[in-house]
Scaffold this active site. Structure first.
Site, PDB file in Angstrom:
ATOM      1  N   CYS A 116       0.831  -1.204   0.000  1.00 24.40           N
ATOM      2  CA  CYS A 116       0.000   0.000   0.000  1.00 24.40           C
ATOM      3  C   CYS A 116       0.865   1.252   0.000  1.00 24.40           C
ATOM      4  O   CYS A 116       0.620   2.189  -0.756  1.00 24.40           O
ATOM      5  CB  CYS A 116      -0.925  -0.009   1.214  1.00 24.40           C
ATOM      6  SG  CYS A 116      -2.105   1.355   1.252  1.00 24.40           S
ATOM      7  N   CYS A 117       1.907   1.272   0.842  1.00 23.40           N
ATOM      8  CA  CYS A 117       2.810   2.422   0.878  1.00 23.40           C
ATOM      9  C   CYS A 117       3.525   2.596  -0.459  1.00 23.40           C
ATOM     10  O   CYS A 117       3.801   3.711  -0.887  1.00 23.40           O
ATOM     11  CB  CYS A 117       3.844   2.248   1.987  1.00 23.40           C
ATOM     12  SG  CYS A 117       3.193   2.506   3.656  1.00 23.40           S
ATOM     13  N   CYS A 205      -0.787   7.715   7.910  1.00 27.50           N
ATOM     14  CA  CYS A 205      -2.150   7.547   7.411  1.00 27.50           C
ATOM     15  C   CYS A 205      -3.097   7.187   8.555  1.00 27.50           C
ATOM     16  O   CYS A 205      -2.694   6.580   9.559  1.00 27.50           O
ATOM     17  CB  CYS A 205      -2.181   6.451   6.351  1.00 27.50           C
ATOM     18  SG  CYS A 205      -1.355   6.904   4.812  1.00 27.50           S
ATOM     19  N   CYS A 208      -3.351   3.493   9.803  1.00 29.33           N
ATOM     20  CA  CYS A 208      -2.085   2.890  10.243  1.00 29.33           C
ATOM     21  C   CYS A 208      -1.424   3.660  11.386  1.00 29.33           C
ATOM     22  O   CYS A 208      -0.254   3.404  11.715  1.00 29.33           O
ATOM     23  CB  CYS A 208      -1.115   2.803   9.065  1.00 29.33           C
ATOM     24  SG  CYS A 208      -1.760   1.864   7.675  1.00 29.33           S
ATOM     25  N   CYS A 233       8.108   3.089   5.878  1.00 33.13           N
ATOM     26  CA  CYS A 233       7.221   2.856   4.743  1.00 33.13           C
ATOM     27  C   CYS A 233       7.996   2.649   3.460  1.00 33.13           C
ATOM     28  O   CYS A 233       7.439   2.220   2.454  1.00 33.13           O
ATOM     29  CB  CYS A 233       6.264   4.032   4.570  1.00 33.13           C
ATOM     30  SG  CYS A 233       7.114   5.593   4.260  1.00 33.13           S
TER      31      CYS A 233
END
Length: 245
Positions: A116-117, A205, A208, A233
Protein backbone atom coordinates in the site's frame (compact mmCIF):
# COMPACT_ATOMS: atom_id res chain seq x y z
CA UNK A 1 26.97 24.41 -9.68
CA UNK A 2 26.14 20.92 -8.35
CA UNK A 3 28.47 19.19 -10.81
CA UNK A 4 31.48 20.22 -8.75
CA UNK A 5 30.23 19.13 -5.31
CA UNK A 6 32.98 18.27 -2.88
CA UNK A 7 31.10 15.40 -1.29
CA UNK A 8 33.67 14.73 1.42
CA UNK A 9 33.82 18.38 2.46
CA UNK A 10 30.05 18.80 2.53
CA UNK A 11 29.68 15.65 4.60
CA UNK A 12 32.32 16.91 7.03
CA UNK A 13 30.84 20.42 7.20
CA UNK A 14 27.39 19.06 8.05
CA UNK A 15 28.43 16.25 10.41
CA UNK A 16 28.26 18.21 13.67
CA UNK A 17 26.72 21.46 12.47
CA UNK A 18 23.52 23.04 13.76
CA UNK A 19 20.31 22.44 11.77
CA UNK A 20 20.43 26.03 10.53
CA UNK A 21 24.02 25.67 9.34
CA UNK A 22 23.17 22.45 7.53
CA UNK A 23 20.26 24.19 5.80
CA UNK A 24 22.52 27.07 4.77
CA UNK A 25 24.95 24.58 3.23
CA UNK A 26 22.05 22.91 1.44
CA UNK A 27 20.66 26.12 -0.05
CA UNK A 28 24.12 27.39 -1.00
CA UNK A 29 24.98 24.15 -2.77
CA UNK A 30 21.74 23.25 -4.54
CA UNK A 31 19.68 26.43 -4.78
CA UNK A 32 16.46 25.89 -6.74
CA UNK A 33 17.26 22.20 -7.21
CA UNK A 34 16.55 21.64 -3.50
CA UNK A 35 13.13 20.68 -2.09
CA UNK A 36 11.87 20.23 1.46
CA UNK A 37 9.61 17.31 2.32
CA UNK A 38 6.85 18.29 4.76
CA UNK A 39 4.93 15.46 6.41
CA UNK A 40 2.42 17.40 8.43
CA UNK A 41 3.92 16.46 11.80
CA UNK A 42 7.05 17.74 13.57
CA UNK A 43 8.50 18.86 10.24
CA UNK A 44 7.13 22.28 11.19
CA UNK A 45 10.45 22.90 12.98
CA UNK A 46 12.39 22.05 9.83
CA UNK A 47 10.14 24.24 7.70
CA UNK A 48 10.37 27.17 10.11
CA UNK A 49 14.17 27.04 10.11
CA UNK A 50 14.35 26.72 6.31
CA UNK A 51 11.81 29.48 5.67
CA UNK A 52 13.75 31.93 7.87
CA UNK A 53 16.85 31.26 5.77
CA UNK A 54 15.06 31.19 2.41
CA UNK A 55 11.43 32.41 2.31
CA UNK A 56 11.19 30.98 -1.21
CA UNK A 57 11.97 27.44 -0.03
CA UNK A 58 10.33 24.82 -2.22
CA UNK A 59 8.07 22.48 -0.26
CA UNK A 60 6.17 19.32 -1.13
CA UNK A 61 3.94 17.01 0.89
CA UNK A 62 2.64 13.51 0.18
CA UNK A 63 -1.14 13.05 0.20
CA UNK A 64 -1.84 9.33 0.29
CA UNK A 65 -5.58 9.90 0.14
CA UNK A 66 -5.89 8.40 3.62
CA UNK A 67 -4.47 11.05 5.93
CA UNK A 68 -6.29 12.22 9.04
CA UNK A 69 -8.59 15.24 8.56
CA UNK A 70 -6.44 17.06 11.12
CA UNK A 71 -3.36 16.56 8.92
CA UNK A 72 -5.04 18.11 5.89
CA UNK A 73 -6.17 21.02 8.06
CA UNK A 74 -2.65 21.44 9.43
CA UNK A 75 -1.10 21.57 5.95
CA UNK A 76 -3.47 24.39 5.03
CA UNK A 77 -2.73 26.20 8.29
CA UNK A 78 0.99 26.03 7.56
CA UNK A 79 0.48 27.24 4.00
CA UNK A 80 -1.35 30.31 5.29
CA UNK A 81 1.00 30.90 8.25
CA UNK A 82 4.11 31.13 6.07
CA UNK A 83 2.39 32.33 2.91
CA UNK A 84 4.13 29.63 0.89
CA UNK A 85 3.15 27.17 -1.78
CA UNK A 86 3.09 23.51 -0.79
CA UNK A 87 3.06 21.10 -3.71
CA UNK A 88 0.81 18.21 -2.70
CA UNK A 89 1.73 14.91 -4.37
CA UNK A 90 -1.03 12.37 -4.99
CA UNK A 91 -0.79 8.68 -5.91
CA UNK A 92 -1.73 7.42 -9.36
CA UNK A 93 -5.50 6.86 -9.29
CA UNK A 94 -5.36 3.78 -11.53
CA UNK A 95 -2.78 2.09 -9.32
CA UNK A 96 -4.81 2.84 -6.19
CA UNK A 97 -8.03 1.59 -7.80
CA UNK A 98 -6.34 -1.61 -8.96
CA UNK A 99 -5.00 -2.34 -5.46
CA UNK A 100 -8.34 -1.65 -3.78
CA UNK A 101 -10.26 -3.66 -6.37
CA UNK A 102 -8.00 -6.67 -5.90
CA UNK A 103 -7.41 -6.58 -2.14
CA UNK A 104 -9.84 -4.12 -0.58
CA UNK A 105 -9.13 -1.09 1.58
CA UNK A 106 -7.32 -2.77 4.47
CA UNK A 107 -5.09 -5.45 2.94
CA UNK A 108 -2.08 -4.08 4.83
CA UNK A 109 -3.32 -5.54 8.12
CA UNK A 110 -2.82 -9.02 6.64
CA UNK A 111 -0.18 -8.54 3.95
CA UNK A 112 1.96 -5.84 5.58
CA UNK A 113 2.08 -2.15 4.74
CA UNK A 114 4.76 -2.23 2.02
CA UNK A 115 2.44 -2.76 -0.93
CA UNK A 116 0.00 0.00 0.00
CA UNK A 117 2.81 2.42 0.88
CA UNK A 118 4.48 1.55 -2.40
CA UNK A 119 1.46 2.74 -4.35
CA UNK A 120 0.35 5.65 -2.19
CA UNK A 121 3.73 7.04 -1.05
CA UNK A 122 6.80 5.61 -2.77
CA UNK A 123 5.60 5.91 -6.36
CA UNK A 124 4.57 9.60 -6.18
CA UNK A 125 7.71 10.46 -4.21
CA UNK A 126 9.89 8.70 -6.76
CA UNK A 127 8.28 10.71 -9.56
CA UNK A 128 8.95 13.94 -7.70
CA UNK A 129 12.52 13.15 -6.72
CA UNK A 130 13.37 12.23 -10.31
CA UNK A 131 13.05 15.95 -11.08
CA UNK A 132 15.30 17.34 -8.30
CA UNK A 133 18.93 17.06 -7.26
CA UNK A 134 18.56 17.18 -3.48
CA UNK A 135 15.88 17.07 -0.81
CA UNK A 136 15.52 17.86 2.88
CA UNK A 137 13.79 15.57 5.36
CA UNK A 138 12.83 15.84 9.02
CA UNK A 139 14.34 12.51 10.05
CA UNK A 140 15.82 12.28 13.53
CA UNK A 141 17.95 9.57 15.08
CA UNK A 142 15.66 9.19 18.10
CA UNK A 143 12.56 8.55 15.98
CA UNK A 144 13.27 4.88 15.38
CA UNK A 145 16.09 2.96 17.08
CA UNK A 146 15.76 0.14 14.55
CA UNK A 147 16.12 2.16 11.35
CA UNK A 148 17.14 5.76 12.04
CA UNK A 149 19.76 5.66 14.78
CA UNK A 150 22.63 6.09 12.30
CA UNK A 151 21.25 8.65 9.86
CA UNK A 152 23.71 11.36 8.80
CA UNK A 153 22.93 15.07 8.47
CA UNK A 154 24.02 14.84 4.81
CA UNK A 155 24.16 11.73 2.65
CA UNK A 156 23.72 10.22 -0.78
CA UNK A 157 20.17 8.96 -1.17
CA UNK A 158 20.76 5.26 -1.80
CA UNK A 159 17.02 4.64 -2.20
CA UNK A 160 16.21 7.00 -5.05
CA UNK A 161 19.54 7.58 -6.78
CA UNK A 162 19.95 5.86 -10.15
CA UNK A 163 22.86 4.94 -12.38
CA UNK A 164 22.12 8.05 -14.44
CA UNK A 165 21.65 10.56 -11.64
CA UNK A 166 22.74 10.98 -8.04
CA UNK A 167 20.26 12.30 -5.49
CA UNK A 168 21.50 14.03 -2.33
CA UNK A 169 19.67 14.14 0.98
CA UNK A 170 19.87 16.44 3.99
CA UNK A 171 18.58 15.49 7.45
CA UNK A 172 19.21 18.71 9.43
CA UNK A 173 17.33 17.53 12.55
CA UNK A 174 19.23 14.24 12.78
CA UNK A 175 20.77 15.06 16.16
CA UNK A 176 17.72 16.79 17.67
CA UNK A 177 15.64 14.98 20.27
CA UNK A 178 11.88 14.96 20.48
CA UNK A 179 12.13 17.15 23.58
CA UNK A 180 14.21 19.73 21.70
CA UNK A 181 11.79 19.72 18.79
CA UNK A 182 8.82 20.43 21.05
CA UNK A 183 10.73 23.03 23.02
CA UNK A 184 11.31 24.86 19.71
CA UNK A 185 7.62 24.57 18.76
CA UNK A 186 6.44 25.91 22.12
CA UNK A 187 9.04 28.67 22.35
CA UNK A 188 8.07 30.11 18.96
CA UNK A 189 4.39 29.15 19.27
CA UNK A 190 4.45 27.39 15.91
CA UNK A 191 1.33 25.74 14.49
CA UNK A 192 1.17 21.98 14.95
CA UNK A 193 -1.06 19.04 14.10
CA UNK A 194 -4.02 18.89 16.50
CA UNK A 195 -3.57 15.11 16.75
CA UNK A 196 -0.55 15.70 18.98
CA UNK A 197 -2.96 16.82 21.70
CA UNK A 198 -4.66 13.41 21.55
CA UNK A 199 -1.61 11.23 22.13
CA UNK A 200 -0.41 10.91 18.55
CA UNK A 201 3.34 11.47 18.15
CA UNK A 202 4.44 9.91 14.85
CA UNK A 203 1.60 10.64 12.43
CA UNK A 204 0.97 8.84 9.16
CA UNK A 205 -2.15 7.55 7.41
CA UNK A 206 -5.34 7.30 9.45
CA UNK A 207 -5.75 3.48 9.38
CA UNK A 208 -2.08 2.89 10.24
CA UNK A 209 -1.57 5.42 13.05
CA UNK A 210 -2.76 5.38 16.62
CA UNK A 211 -1.90 7.20 19.87
CA UNK A 212 0.87 5.80 22.03
CA UNK A 213 0.67 5.01 25.72
CA UNK A 214 2.90 6.63 28.36
CA UNK A 215 6.51 5.42 28.07
CA UNK A 216 5.92 3.84 24.66
CA UNK A 217 8.26 4.87 21.85
CA UNK A 218 6.65 7.17 19.29
CA UNK A 219 6.99 4.64 16.44
CA UNK A 220 4.88 2.17 18.39
CA UNK A 221 1.91 4.11 17.09
CA UNK A 222 2.78 3.28 13.46
CA UNK A 223 1.96 -0.13 11.89
CA UNK A 224 1.61 -1.54 15.41
CA UNK A 225 0.74 -5.02 14.08
CA UNK A 226 4.20 -5.43 12.51
CA UNK A 227 7.79 -5.99 13.67
CA UNK A 228 8.81 -3.05 15.83
CA UNK A 229 12.33 -2.72 14.37
CA UNK A 230 11.13 -2.02 10.83
CA UNK A 231 8.78 0.92 11.24
CA UNK A 232 9.43 2.42 7.80
CA UNK A 233 7.22 2.86 4.74
CA UNK A 234 10.10 2.82 2.26
CA UNK A 235 10.70 6.55 1.86
CA UNK A 236 13.97 6.11 3.74
CA UNK A 237 14.72 2.48 2.93
CA UNK A 238 18.41 3.29 2.74
CA UNK A 239 18.40 3.66 6.54
CA UNK A 240 18.11 -0.10 6.85
CA UNK A 241 21.37 -0.48 4.94
CA UNK A 242 23.12 2.07 7.14
CA UNK A 243 22.22 0.27 10.35
CA UNK A 244 24.01 -2.86 9.17
CA UNK A 245 27.38 -1.12 9.27
Amino acid sequence: MTDSIDLQKLTSDCANASPQSILKHAFATFGDDLWLSFSGAEDIVLLDMAWKINPRVKVFSLDTGRLHPETYQFIEKVREHYQIKIEVLSPDAEQVNALVKEKGLFSFYKDGHSECCGVRKIAPLKRKLSTVKAWITGQRRDQSPGTRSHIAPFELDTTFSTAERTLYKFNPLAHMSSEEVWAYIRMLELPYNALHERGFISIGCEPCTRPVLPNQHEREGRWWWEESTQKECGLHAGNNIATDN
